[in-house]
Motif scaffolding. Structure first.
Motif, PDB file in Angstrom:
ATOM      1  N   PHE A   1      27.884 -10.965  51.551  1.00 12.75           N
ATOM      2  CA  PHE A   1      28.512  -9.878  52.313  1.00 12.75           C
ATOM      3  C   PHE A   1      29.570 -10.416  53.265  1.00 12.75           C
ATOM      4  O   PHE A   1      30.634  -9.806  53.425  1.00 12.75           O
ATOM      5  N   GLU A   2      29.295 -11.546  53.892  1.00  9.61           N
ATOM      6  CA  GLU A   2      30.269 -12.135  54.821  1.00  9.61           C
ATOM      7  C   GLU A   2      31.529 -12.544  54.078  1.00  9.61           C
ATOM      8  O   GLU A   2      32.652 -12.325  54.556  1.00  9.61           O
ATOM      9  N   ASN A   3      31.356 -13.124  52.892  1.00  4.82           N
ATOM     10  CA  ASN A   3      32.523 -13.497  52.077  1.00  4.82           C
ATOM     11  C   ASN A   3      33.306 -12.255  51.648  1.00  4.82           C
ATOM     12  O   ASN A   3      34.547 -12.251  51.644  1.00  4.82           O
ATOM     13  N   PHE A   4      32.573 -11.189  51.276  1.00  4.97           N
ATOM     14  CA  PHE A   4      33.216  -9.936  50.886  1.00  4.97           C
ATOM     15  C   PHE A   4      33.996  -9.341  52.050  1.00  4.97           C
ATOM     16  O   PHE A   4      35.136  -8.885  51.878  1.00  4.97           O
ATOM     17  N   ARG A   5      33.396  -9.364  53.246  1.00  6.57           N
ATOM     18  CA  ARG A   5      34.068  -8.815  54.427  1.00  6.57           C
ATOM     19  C   ARG A   5      35.344  -9.593  54.740  1.00  6.57           C
ATOM     20  O   ARG A   5      36.396  -9.004  55.022  1.00  6.57           O
ATOM     21  N   LYS A   6      35.275 -10.910  54.650  1.00  5.78           N
ATOM     22  CA  LYS A   6      36.453 -11.725  54.923  1.00  5.78           C
ATOM     23  C   LYS A   6      37.545 -11.475  53.883  1.00  5.78           C
ATOM     24  O   LYS A   6      38.729 -11.411  54.214  1.00  5.78           O
ATOM     25  N   ARG A   7      37.120 -11.335  52.615  1.00  4.24           N
ATOM     26  CA  ARG A   7      38.103 -11.105  51.554  1.00  4.24           C
ATOM     27  C   ARG A   7      38.782  -9.763  51.732  1.00  4.24           C
ATOM     28  O   ARG A   7      40.003  -9.639  51.573  1.00  4.24           O
ATOM     29  N   MET A   8      37.996  -8.713  52.077  1.00  2.00           N
ATOM     30  CA  MET A   8      38.581  -7.388  52.294  1.00  2.00           C
ATOM     31  C   MET A   8      39.540  -7.396  53.480  1.00  2.00           C
ATOM     32  O   MET A   8      40.613  -6.780  53.426  1.00  2.00           O
TER      33      MET A   8
ATOM     34  N   ARG B   1      41.231  -9.960  54.570  1.00  2.00           N
ATOM     35  CA  ARG B   1      42.422 -10.712  54.169  1.00  2.00           C
ATOM     36  C   ARG B   1      43.322  -9.877  53.263  1.00  2.00           C
ATOM     37  O   ARG B   1      44.546  -9.867  53.420  1.00  2.00           O
ATOM     38  N   GLU B   2      42.700  -9.146  52.318  1.00  2.00           N
ATOM     39  CA  GLU B   2      43.488  -8.300  51.423  1.00  2.00           C
ATOM     40  C   GLU B   2      44.166  -7.169  52.184  1.00  2.00           C
ATOM     41  O   GLU B   2      45.314  -6.800  51.893  1.00  2.00           O
TER      42      GLU B   2
ATOM     43  N   LYS C   1      51.033  -6.440  55.423  1.00  2.00           N
ATOM     44  CA  LYS C   1      52.149  -7.382  55.597  1.00  2.00           C
ATOM     45  C   LYS C   1      53.221  -7.185  54.536  1.00  2.00           C
ATOM     46  O   LYS C   1      54.420  -7.284  54.818  1.00  2.00           O
ATOM     47  N   TYR C   2      52.786  -6.903  53.301  1.00  2.00           N
ATOM     48  CA  TYR C   2      53.741  -6.799  52.195  1.00  2.00           C
ATOM     49  C   TYR C   2      53.845  -5.372  51.652  1.00  2.00           C
ATOM     50  O   TYR C   2      54.242  -5.166  50.513  1.00  2.00           O
TER      51      TYR C   2
END
Length: 218
Positions: free
Chosen positions: A74-81, A83-84, A90-91
């Motif tokens: 879940f922590e990895n998923f939260r960080k990925r979301m 970042r995305e 940004k773009y």
């Protein structure tokens, strides 16, 4: 006392005493047997409880491992979301800016051409062409449309009045001059047009007297 003497003593004892002794011996033997069964049963239950404790400890360890893995996922998923989302913001205007840089290229070519030829008419025509291409691209690709206001009935939802003028022959408030164009983004006003509004001219006192005279005649 010799063995023979003991046997004689026992034989000489009353029958009741002998039976009582035998009963006590049987009860003692039964009690001992019962105690042994209870001990075996207790040992079995204890062993069962120990096995159950081991099973629960193993199950608890497995659940803890699963929780830690899920928490890490879940922590990895939260960080990925996050970042995305950050990259998306940004773009977000990449496509729009790609269209705009093409227009910038057109401006650069027009400026370079004017420097070489010094032909104002050609330069002016080039700028007009670029402006049409620019507004056409914005409307076609992004839904941004410039709207005309002059000659339309004043609409506060689309127009911002920065000047007023009385004019004869008007029945409603009309836009008589468009100072700054307004823009629509799809079906929503992105920017109000800044306009000058013509209002019906108020009737003079003589005109009012003539009108009242005509009504009286009728």
């Amino acid at each position: 006392m010799s063995k023979q003497q003991n046997e004689e003593v026992v034989e000489n004892q009353p029958q009741e005493v002998v039976e009582s002794t035998e009963n006590e011996t049987s009860e003692a033997a039964a009690t001992g047997s019962s105690t042994t069964d209870e001990q075996v049963k207790a040992d079995g239950e204890l062993e069962t409880l120990r096995n159950r404790i081991q099973e629960l400890e193993a199950e608890n360890s497995e659940l803890k491992s699963q929780y830690l893995r899920k928490s890490a996922d879940f922590e990895n998923f939260r960080k990925r979301m996050f970042r995305e989302k950050e990259e998306s913001v940004k773009y977000a205007n990449t496509n729009l800016l790609s269209d705009i840089v093409n227009i910038i290229d057109d401006f650069e070519r027009a400026i370079k051409s004017s420097q070489e030829s010094r032909d104002f008419e050609m330069f002016h025509s080039g700028i007009e062409l670029i402006e049409k291409q620019f507004t056409g691209m914005l409307e076609r690709n992004w839904g941004l449309k410039r709207f005309e206001s002059e000659g339309e009935i004043f609409d506060p939802q689309k127009h911002e009045a920065i000047g007023m003028e009385e004019r004869e022959g008007l029945q409603d408030q009309m836009v008589i001059e468009d100072y700054q164009k307004g823009y629509m983004l799809h079906d929503r006003v992105l920017r109000h047009a800044k306009v000058k509004v013509g209002v019906p001219k108020a009737a003079s006192s003589e005109d009012q007297d003539d009108q009242e005279l005509n009504k009286n005649k009728e």
